[in-house]
Design a protein around this motif. Structure first.
Motif, short mmCIF file in Angstrom:
data_model
loop_
_atom_site.label_atom_id
_atom_site.label_comp_id
_atom_site.label_asym_id
_atom_site.label_seq_id
_atom_site.Cartn_x
_atom_site.Cartn_y
_atom_site.Cartn_z
N SER A 133 7.33 -43.04 2.29
CA SER A 133 7.19 -43.55 3.65
C SER A 133 8.15 -42.93 4.68
N VAL A 134 8.61 -41.73 4.42
CA VAL A 134 9.40 -40.99 5.41
C VAL A 134 8.60 -39.75 5.83
N VAL A 135 8.54 -39.50 7.16
CA VAL A 135 7.80 -38.33 7.64
C VAL A 135 8.72 -37.12 7.70
N TYR A 136 8.32 -36.04 7.03
CA TYR A 136 9.14 -34.83 7.00
C TYR A 136 8.55 -33.66 7.78
N GLY A 137 7.26 -33.75 8.09
CA GLY A 137 6.64 -32.60 8.76
C GLY A 137 5.61 -33.06 9.77
N ILE A 138 5.36 -32.22 10.77
CA ILE A 138 4.33 -32.50 11.77
C ILE A 138 3.20 -31.50 11.55
N PRO A 139 1.97 -31.98 11.32
CA PRO A 139 0.87 -31.05 11.10
C PRO A 139 0.72 -30.07 12.26
N TRP A 140 0.58 -28.80 11.94
CA TRP A 140 0.44 -27.78 12.98
C TRP A 140 -1.02 -27.35 13.07
N TYR A 141 -1.53 -26.85 11.97
CA TYR A 141 -2.97 -26.60 11.91
C TYR A 141 -3.44 -27.09 10.56
N VAL A 142 -4.74 -27.28 10.43
CA VAL A 142 -5.23 -27.93 9.22
C VAL A 142 -6.29 -27.09 8.52
N ASP A 143 -6.41 -27.30 7.23
CA ASP A 143 -7.56 -26.72 6.54
C ASP A 143 -7.96 -27.63 5.39
N THR A 144 -9.14 -27.40 4.92
CA THR A 144 -9.66 -28.16 3.79
C THR A 144 -10.74 -27.29 3.15
N ARG A 145 -11.32 -27.78 2.07
CA ARG A 145 -12.38 -26.99 1.42
C ARG A 145 -13.69 -27.71 1.60
N LEU A 146 -14.72 -26.96 1.89
CA LEU A 146 -16.06 -27.54 1.89
C LEU A 146 -17.07 -26.47 1.51
N ILE A 147 -18.34 -26.78 1.74
CA ILE A 147 -19.39 -25.90 1.24
C ILE A 147 -19.78 -24.85 2.28
N PHE A 148 -19.75 -23.60 1.87
CA PHE A 148 -20.36 -22.52 2.64
C PHE A 148 -21.66 -22.21 1.92
#
Lengths: 430, 299
Positions: A133-148
């Motif tokens: 429950s401690v925040v160490y980072g701020i999201p800058w850009y995001v990625d994930t996996r999905l279907i191509f």
């Protein structure tokens, strides 16, 4: 006489200006160092002048670190007390640096910030930066996996919509394979040197992956086994190519209909755009992942991306925070997206037409609402990269039975986590 | 008498002063790290220890014991031995053959050949490995194209667990034989010409001359080359690191690569250091055996 007087005045006034600017620089300018990886480093440099304009007292020095050596460099820098003020960190690395006590708790900064608020981010992504429950980072850009996927092949196989459940995915792959009798073509590409699908499908089935406060492997559990079996089936039934060197170029292979589905991330959108040209330009698309039953579609995927962190040794934490705030403003996020096509972490930025009108990112937006973090322990990378991949390959090649592979996987994972078990046990003693 | 003794000790102190810079450098950058690594190999120094030194545990010879139970270590040892056993004789044969050809009196433009054979050795390994990856490509590679011309089925060189290591052997022999070749040429030029002339007078043919003159007189050179080749080959790293990352099915995972993975990828420094020392002892034993064999055969 007159000339020498004039010269004296000129020299005097110049020196006045000179000393003034000098003293001003000395008093106010703080230099902060920021490490960024790969092409991010190149493009973030283009955003720096604007930040320096708004904050005349701060200068930002961006240092580029290649992705492949990033983790080694950062840990070496930490070991020798040479860490930068801030850096970009793959969000699966955040636990490592938090355990090393190399990066700081950002809760106080966030509480006072007008720009960075938890609600502005995708919950699954934000969560990857939270440890105990401690925040160490701020999201800058995001990625994930999905279907191509290839829309034309799907249509020929009788699917107008991408698959919504595991059964549909399997059925679709069977039908796709049947389109090419006797040919060396496959339906889906599930390379065993990419651990992501082998973890994603486990998570979709509700497997916990690790147990006992993340100190032991839980891969032999029924839930994980089901998912693992499901994926290995694609290899055993020749719906997926087994060797990874058969596909030396995933783009060429996708173009040649060597396979119709590839589970991959946003970095491939532009690559596929480059390859799928002419007649093929509208023959591919992206879709969220299926879920197990199809009822809770879309199924979960991995919460990936990069976060911004501040190092403990930094002497300019306030200035660094300002830079992080600047990078998190929706307008900066949009600019960064247009430079590099890294998907913005701030939800508001997605409303901009440049992102909203991109047909391929829509599925990602949907998927980001269904992402979860992998176990947040320093050993996770080793478990995923060396062990999960190793046993996935053995099972996919049928060199080991599924039960054998999974129990060996658990054994190896337990060995890796031995230190962690010891640390947790010795802590509870005192 | 006294004087001589004094000046002797004076010169020896002076000598120590002269070699001091080199000795200090070796001490700081070689012996101290080696000793440190040796100590670390008896601990479980890892990523937790980097964060908090108090979590380092002295584990005695546990790392070594674990190593002997680690199937991946045995696999990497097996792979490396297979590689050395295959590559060393091949490399020596190729470089000796090339040296004999280049030493022939019939050959013109020797320096051009010498240069072109030596070229791979001085080319950056990374660039070479990337080019060879194209050569080995199962569909578009030139090697499979030539094999196709003589009617062989295409081989998935780097993707088939049985072929990946031979593929790496071929590449690294091609890459490194130039160096041994140059040393062989020097060895050949040291053999007195009159021996061959005398043998010719006695009616010896080329093969007999090679067997009874060239080979025995080249023995010290061959020993030297085989030692550096084996020592070098045991440290196989960059080729599989770039071409196969140890795959497929870990069939090209070498000891050094395994050590690197454990140490710099997963930060299990203690375990990684123990791998390094096992490798050191293997190389040491092989070198000692080679010297012994050389002594026996020269008698």
């Amino acid at each position: 006489m007159k000339i020498s007087k004039l010269i004296a005045i000129i020299v005097f006034s110049f020196s006045l200006v000179f000393f003034y600017t000098c003293s001003k620089n000395k008093e106010k300018v703080t230099l902060i160092t920021f490490w960024a990886m790969g092409s991010e480093a190149e493009y973030v440099t283009k955003l720096v002048p604007e930040f320096e304009k708004i904050n005349p007292g701060i200068k930002v020095k961006v240092q580029a670190v290649p992705w492949t050596a990033a983790q080694e460099k950062l840990i070496t820098a930490f070991a020798s007390d040479n860490t930068p003020d801030a850096c970009q960190l793959g969000n699966t690395w955040v636990p490592q640096f938090a355990y090393l006590d190399a990066i700081i708790n950002l809760d106080e900064f966030i509480a006072e910030s007008k720009i960075i608020k938890k609600e502005k981010y995708f919950p699954g992504i934000w969560d990857t930066n939270v440890i105990d429950s401690v925040v160490y980072g701020i999201p800058w850009y995001v990625d994930t996996r999905l279907i191509f996927y290839r829309t034309d092949i799907f249509e020929r196989a009788g699917y107008k919509q991408p698959p919504k459940s595991w059964d549909e995915l399997y059925d679709l792959c069977k039908k796709t394979k049947a389109l090419y009798p006797g040919e060396e073509k496959y339906a889906i590409y599930l390379p065993t040197n990419e651990w992501a699908p082998f973890i994603i499908f486990g998570l979709q089935n509700g497997a916990s992956l690790l147990k006992d406060k993340n100190t032991r492997g839980d891969f032999s559990s029924k839930k994980y086994k089901e998912a693992f079996e499901f994926l290995v089936k694609f290899h055993n039934e020749k719906l997926a190519p087994i060797g990874i060197s058969q596909v030396t170029n995933v783009y060429q292979a996708f173009k040649d209909e060597y396979f119709a589905i590839y589970i991959s991330g946003p970095w491939n959108i532009n690559e596929y755009k480059k390859w799928m040209t002419g007649k093929l330009a509208d023959k591919w698309s992206t879709a969220p992942l299926p879920s197990k039953t199809g009822e809770d579609y879309p199924g979960v995927s991995l919460a990936g991306g990069s976060s911004l962190v501040i190092f403990k040794n930094s002497e300019h934490k306030k200035e660094v925070w300002k830079f992080i705030e600047f990078l998190s403003e929706p307008s900066t996020q949009i600019k960064f997206y247009n430079l590099l096509y890294n998907l913005p972490a701030v939800k508001e930025a997605w409303e901009d037409s440049s992102i909203a009108n991109n047909v391929y990112t829509k599925a990602f937006y949907e998927q980001f609402h269904h992402v979860v973090a992998t176990p947040k322990i320093p050993e996770w990378e080793q478990i995923a990269f060396s062990k999960v991949q190793q046993y996935a390959e053995l099972a996919a090649r049928d060199a080991m039975s599924i039960d054998e592979a999974l129990s060996n996987l658990d054994k190896d994972v337990d060995l890796i986590l031995e230190k962690r078990r010891w640390l947790i046990e010795s802590k509870s003693k005192y | 008498m006294k004087d001589i003794k004094h000046s002797y000790s004076f010169t020896s102190t002076a000598a120590y002063f002269f070699i001091a810079p080199a000795l200090i450098a070796i001490l700081i950058f070689f012996f101290i790290p080696v000793i440190a690594a040796f100590i670390i190999s008896f601990t479980d120094f890892d990523i937790y220890a980097l964060g908090n030194f108090n979590t380092v545990r002295f584990v005695g010879i546990n790392n070594y014991l674990r190593l002997f139970e680690d199937p991946l270590f045995w696999l990497s040892l097996k792979n490396t031995s297979y590689y050395v056993l295959l590559a060393t004789p091949l490399s020596i044969a190729v470089s000796l053959g090339a040296a004999l050809l280049l030493n022939s009196k019939l050959l013109k433009y020797k320096s051009i050949f010498r240069l072109s054979y030596f070229m791979p050795y001085v080319t950056t390994l990374v660039a070479v490995a990337i080019v060879w990856r194209f050569i080995y490509h199962p569909k578009f590679g030139i090697l499979n194209y030539f094999l196709g011309l003589i009617g062989t089925n295409p081989i998935d060189w780097l993707g088939d667990p049985n072929w990946a290591m031979p593929a790496i052997v071929i590449m690294s022999v091609w890459k490194s034989f130039g160096y041994s070749m140059i040393i062989f040429i020097a060895g050949l030029q040291n053999i007195p010409e009159d021996l061959y002339e005398a043998a010719s007078l006695e009616g010896a043919n080329e093969w007999q001359k090679f067997k009874s003159i060239t080979l025995p007189l080249l023995a010290p050179t061959t020993l030297f080359i085989s030692i550096i080749t084996i020592v070098g080959y045991f440290q196989l790293f960059a080729e599989p690191y770039i071409m196969t990352q140890g795959g497929p099915l870990n069939s090209t995972l070498s000891i050094v690569q395994y050590m690197y993975q454990e140490g710099f990828r997963w930060w299990n420094m203690g375990y990684s250091a123990s791998i390094a020392f096992v490798l050191f002892f293997i190389i040491l034993i092989i070198t000692v055996i080679q010297f012994k064999v050389q002594k026996i055969t020269s008698k």
